[in-house]
Design a protein around this motif. Structure first.
Motif, PDB file in Angstrom:
ATOM      1  N   PRO A  63       0.805  -1.231   0.000  1.00  0.00           N
ATOM      2  CA  PRO A  63       0.000   0.000   0.000  1.00  0.00           C
ATOM      3  C   PRO A  63       0.838   1.281   0.000  1.00  0.00           C
ATOM      4  N   PHE A  64       2.045   1.253   0.571  1.00  0.00           N
ATOM      5  CA  PHE A  64       2.922   2.425   0.528  1.00  0.00           C
ATOM      6  C   PHE A  64       3.347   2.717  -0.917  1.00  0.00           C
ATOM      7  N   LEU A  65       3.599   1.648  -1.683  1.00  0.00           N
ATOM      8  CA  LEU A  65       3.994   1.822  -3.086  1.00  0.00           C
ATOM      9  C   LEU A  65       2.805   2.279  -3.936  1.00  0.00           C
ATOM     10  N   ILE A  66       1.607   1.825  -3.576  1.00  0.00           N
ATOM     11  CA  ILE A  66       0.401   2.301  -4.275  1.00  0.00           C
ATOM     12  C   ILE A  66       0.216   3.795  -4.037  1.00  0.00           C
ATOM     13  N   ALA A  67       0.393   4.225  -2.776  1.00  0.00           N
ATOM     14  CA  ALA A  67       0.276   5.652  -2.447  1.00  0.00           C
ATOM     15  C   ALA A  67       1.302   6.469  -3.226  1.00  0.00           C
ATOM     16  N   GLU A  68       2.510   5.931  -3.381  1.00  0.00           N
ATOM     17  CA  GLU A  68       3.559   6.623  -4.127  1.00  0.00           C
ATOM     18  C   GLU A  68       3.197   6.711  -5.604  1.00  0.00           C
ATOM     19  N   LYS A  69       2.623   5.644  -6.158  1.00  0.00           N
ATOM     20  CA  LYS A  69       2.183   5.650  -7.555  1.00  0.00           C
ATOM     21  C   LYS A  69       1.070   6.684  -7.776  1.00  0.00           C
ATOM     22  N   LEU A  70       0.143   6.770  -6.823  1.00  0.00           N
ATOM     23  CA  LEU A  70      -0.980   7.706  -6.962  1.00  0.00           C
ATOM     24  C   LEU A  70      -0.581   9.125  -6.598  1.00  0.00           C
ATOM     25  N   GLU A  71       0.605   9.280  -5.995  1.00  0.00           N
ATOM     26  CA  GLU A  71       1.119  10.600  -5.593  1.00  0.00           C
ATOM     27  C   GLU A  71       0.131  11.333  -4.686  1.00  0.00           C
ATOM     28  N   LYS A  72      -0.359  10.593  -3.689  1.00  0.00           N
ATOM     29  CA  LYS A  72      -1.334  11.145  -2.754  1.00  0.00           C
ATOM     30  C   LYS A  72      -0.796  11.056  -1.319  1.00  0.00           C
ATOM     31  N   PRO A  73      -1.184  12.005  -0.467  1.00  0.00           N
ATOM     32  CA  PRO A  73      -0.785  11.908   0.945  1.00  0.00           C
ATOM     33  C   PRO A  73      -1.471  10.711   1.596  1.00  0.00           C
ATOM     34  N   PHE A  74      -0.826  10.158   2.608  1.00  0.00           N
ATOM     35  CA  PHE A  74      -1.401   8.980   3.248  1.00  0.00           C
ATOM     36  C   PHE A  74      -1.084   8.976   4.735  1.00  0.00           C
ATOM     37  N   VAL A  75      -1.944   8.293   5.471  1.00  0.00           N
ATOM     38  CA  VAL A  75      -1.686   8.000   6.880  1.00  0.00           C
ATOM     39  C   VAL A  75      -1.589   6.484   7.002  1.00  0.00           C
ATOM     40  N   SER A  76      -0.889   6.021   8.022  1.00  0.00           N
ATOM     41  CA  SER A  76      -0.656   4.589   8.149  1.00  0.00           C
ATOM     42  C   SER A  76      -1.168   4.071   9.478  1.00  0.00           C
ATOM     43  N   LEU A  77      -1.662   2.845   9.435  1.00  0.00           N
ATOM     44  CA  LEU A  77      -2.157   2.172  10.636  1.00  0.00           C
ATOM     45  C   LEU A  77      -1.224   1.007  10.951  1.00  0.00           C
ATOM     46  N   LEU A  78      -0.593   1.053  12.114  1.00  0.00           N
ATOM     47  CA  LEU A  78       0.287  -0.025  12.549  1.00  0.00           C
ATOM     48  C   LEU A  78      -0.536  -0.999  13.386  1.00  0.00           C
ATOM     49  N   PRO A  79      -0.683  -2.252  12.935  1.00  0.00           N
ATOM     50  CA  PRO A  79      -1.605  -3.161  13.612  1.00  0.00           C
ATOM     51  C   PRO A  79      -1.076  -3.770  14.895  1.00  0.00           C
ATOM     52  N   SER A  80       0.152  -3.431  15.291  1.00  0.00           N
ATOM     53  CA  SER A  80       0.743  -4.037  16.482  1.00  0.00           C
ATOM     54  C   SER A  80       1.506  -2.988  17.283  1.00  0.00           C
ATOM     55  N   LEU A  81       2.310  -3.433  18.237  1.00  0.00           N
ATOM     56  CA  LEU A  81       3.082  -2.517  19.075  1.00  0.00           C
ATOM     57  C   LEU A  81       4.071  -1.716  18.225  1.00  0.00           C
TER      58      LEU A  81
END
Length: 523
Positions: A151-169
Motif C-alpha cells: 500500500p505504501f507503493l500504491i500511495a507513491e504511484k498515486l502521488e497522494k498523501p497517506f496515513v498509516s495504521l500499525l496493527p501491532s506494538l
C-alpha cells in the motif's frame, strides 16, 4: 478542573470533525484476517463521520472463517490476484503455519512469505486499469495498513498523501520514533521496560540484530520497486514509512510500556470495540448450567484454530476437563479428531461473538493466542488472560500482558495438559490478575476521547491543515550522520586532538628552552 479540560478538548475535536468538509478517502487492505477487520472498522468509522470512503482490498480469503459479514455503507473495490499466484501463496502460507505450530517456525520461512507478498504487489502494480481507475478518483487521502508494504507503493504511484495504521506494538516497525535502548524493549527481545544490566546488554545486541532483520524484510520489495518505478524516481521503502502524515498505532498504554512518541503518532487501541449485544440463547443456556463457577472463553484466532495439531487439541481438551467452569471453545467441529472425546464441560463452536462473551458477567478467564486485537478487546472488558502465543507479535504482546499482571503466557512448545491447567488455575484463583485486568480497563476507558474520535479528529486535522509537516521532526530530513551528530563529534574530537597536539608541542618547546637555560647558568 482536569475533567473540565478533558471535556473542552473532546468538544474541540468533535467540533472539528463535524465542521470539516467531507473528504474522499481510500483505505487499502491487501491481506486478510484480522488485518482486513481492522481496515474495515477504520473505513466504517470514517464513513460514519461524514467522509466518502472507498476500500480497495484483495478479495480472496479476506474474511476469517465463519465470520459474519455486516452490511457496509462505504464503497469497496476488490482485486483478485492471478489464480496461479493464489495457489502458490496459499500453499506456502499453509506450510508456514504448520511449521510454526510444529515449533519449527524460522525467520527465513517468514521472509519467504514476505517475498510472496512482494510478488503479489508486482502483480497488482501491473494492473494499469486499476491504478488509472484509482488515480481518476482523485482521492484526498489514503489510509494504509503496515503488515504488507505494498500500500505504501500504491500511495507513491498515486502521488497522494497517506496515513498509516500499525496493527501491532510500535517497536515492530521502525517508524522513526525515539527508542532509548535503556528502557524501550527491542521487538522480539521479549524484555520489559525494566531491564537489569544483562537485559540492557541483550537489548543493545537485539537492536542491531532486529535492524538487520527489518532491512531484509523491506528488501523483499526491491525487485518490485525496480520493475515499476523509473530509475531516479525509485522510492526507498524505509523513507516511505517516514513519509506518512500520521501513524495510528493499534495499542494502548493499558498494554504498552510508556515511551517517547512524536506529535504525528496516535494510539487508537480498542478501535474495534463495538456495543455489546446479547449472546445467542444456546450459549446462554450452556453458561447457565455452571452457575456461579462461570465459564472460560477459548479463542486462538482463525489461523491457529485451522492448523492446530491433534496433540495440541488433546492436551487442551484434557486440561479443560479439570475445571468446574464451562468452556466455550472456538474450534471448528469439522476438524475435531474423531478419536478424542470432548470433555463434558466443553462446547466447541465454529464461530462465536467474542466481544459479547468477554462482556458477560460470568466470564472468569480468556485463553487467547495473544493477537493484539483480542488483547485490546479483553482489556476493554477487564478479563484476565492465559496466552498461548505462536508467531508474529503474539509473544511480545504476552510479555506486556505478564508485565502488567493481566495474565500469564504459556509458550506453544510448553503446551501440555498439566502446564495449561496450572496456568489457568493460577489466573482464575489469584484475584490479583482480575484486579490488574480491571485496572487496565479503567486506563483504557478513561481517555477523554474514544479511539474512533482520535482517529477521525486527527485525520480531519491534517485534511484541514494540508498535511502534517508541522507534526514531523526535522530529523526525518537530516542525513544520518547529522541526526546522530557524528560530524559534530568528529569535529570536536579533531579539535580536542589538535589542541592536545598543540599543547604537547608548546610544552616540548618550553621544556627544551628551560633545559637550555639551566645549562647556560651552570657554565
Amino acid at each position: 478542573m482536569a475533567g473540565r479540560c478533558a471535556l473542552v478538548l473532546a468538544y474541540l475535536f468533535l467540533s472539528g470533525t463535524l465542521l470539516s468538509e467531507a473528504a474522499k478517502i481510500l483505505t487499502i487492505s491487501t491481506v486478510g484476517g484480522s488485518h482486513y477487520l481492522l481496515m474495515d472498522r477504520v473505513s466504517q468509522i470514517l464513513q460514519d463521520h461524514g467522509h466518502n470512503v472507498t476500500m480497495f482490498h484483495q478479495g480472496v480469503n479476506t474474511l476469517i472463517s465463519g465470520f459474519k459479514e455486516e452490511e457496509k455503507s462505504y464503497k469497496f473495490i476488490k482485486w483478485i490476484p492471478p489464480e496461479d499466484f493464489q495457489k502458490e501463496f496459499n500453499k506456502y502460507f499453509d506450510f508456514f503455519l504448520e511449521e510454526a505450530l510444529a515449533r519449527r517456525g524460522t525467520f527465513e520461512k517468514f521472509l519467504k512469505s514476505v517475498e510472496l507478498l512482494g510478488f503479489q504487489c508486482s502483480h497488482l502494480l501491473h494492473r494499469k486499469d486499476i491504478l488509472d481507475s484509482l488515480r481518476n478518483e482523485n482521492f484526498d487521502l489514503l489510509v494504509v495498513e503496515t503488515f504488507d508494504y505494498c500500500p505504501f507503493l500504491i500511495a507513491e504511484k498515486l502521488e497522494k498523501p497517506f496515513v498509516s495504521l500499525l496493527p501491532s506494538l510500535p517497536a515492530s516497525v521502525d517508524i522513526g520514533l525515539p527508542s532509548p535502548i535503556s528502557y524501550v524493549p527491542v521487538f522480539h527481545s521479549l524484555l520489559t521496560d525494566r531491564m537489569d544490566f544483562w537485559g540492557l546488554v541483550k537489548n543493545l545486541l537485539m537492536f542491531f540484530y532486529y535492524s538487520t532483520k527489518q532491512k531484509k524484510i523491506l528488501s523483499q520489495y526491491d525487485s518490485t520497486i525496480r520493475e515499476h518505478f523509473a530509475e531516479g524516481f525509485r522510492p526507498v521503502l524505509s523513507d516511505l514509512l517516514q513519509k506518512a502524515e500520521l501513524w495510528f498505532i493499534n495499542s494502548d498504554f493499558a498494554l504498552d510500556f510508556a515511551r517517547p512518541l512524536l506529535p504525528n503518532t496516535v494510539y487508537v487501541g480498542g478501535i474495534l470495540a463495538k456495543p455489546v449485544k446479547p449472546i445467542p440463547q444456546d450459549l446462554e443456556n450452556f453458561i447457565a448450567k455452571f452457575g456461579d463457577f462461570g465459564f472460560v472463553l477459548v479463542a486462538l484466532g482463525s489461523l491457529v484454530s485451522r492448523y492446530q495439531t491433534q496433540e495440541d487439541l488433546k492436551e487442551m481438551n484434557n486440561a479443560f476437563a479439570h475445571f468446574p467452569q464451562g468452556v466455550i471453545w472456538n474450534c471448528k467441529g469439522s476438524l475435531w479428531p474423531k478419536d478424542i472425546k470432548l470433555a463434558a464441560n466443553v462446547k466447541i463452536v465454529d464461530w462465536l461473538p467474542q466481544n459479547d462473551l468477554l462482556a458477560h458477567p460470568s466470564i472468569r478467564l480468556f485463553v487467547t493466542h495473544g493477537g493484539i486485537n483480542s488483547i485490546m478487546e479483553t482489556i476493554q472488558h477487564g478479563v484476565p488472560m492465559v496466552g498461548i502465543p505462536v508467531f508474529g507479535d503474539q509473544p511480545e504482546n504476552m510479555v506486556n500482558v505478564e508485565a502488567k499482571n493481566i495474565g500469564v503466557s504459556l509458550p506453544l512448545m510448553k503446551l501440555k495438559e498439566d502446564t495449561l491447567a496450572l496456568a489457568m488455575k493460577q489466573v482464575i484463583e489469584d484475584k490479583r490478575y482480575k484486579s490488574a485486568a480491571m485496572a487496565a480497563r479503567v486506563i483504557r476507558h478513561s481517555h477523554p476521547l474514544t479511539p474512533a474520535q482520535r482517529l477521525v479528529g486527527w485525520i480531519d486535522h491534517i485534511l484541514q491543515t494540508g498535511g502534517a509537516a508541522h507534526l514531523k521532526p526535522y530529523a526525518f530530513q537530516q542525513p544520518w550522520h547529522e541526526q546522530y551528530l557524528l560530524d559534530v563529534i568528529l569535529f570536536l574530537l579533531g579539535l580536542t586532538l589538535a589542541t592536545l597536539w598543540l599543547c604537547g608541542k608548546v610544552l616540548g618547546l618550553v621544556t627544551r628552552w628551560l633545559s637550555r637555560d639551566r645549562k647556560v647558568k651552570k657554565t
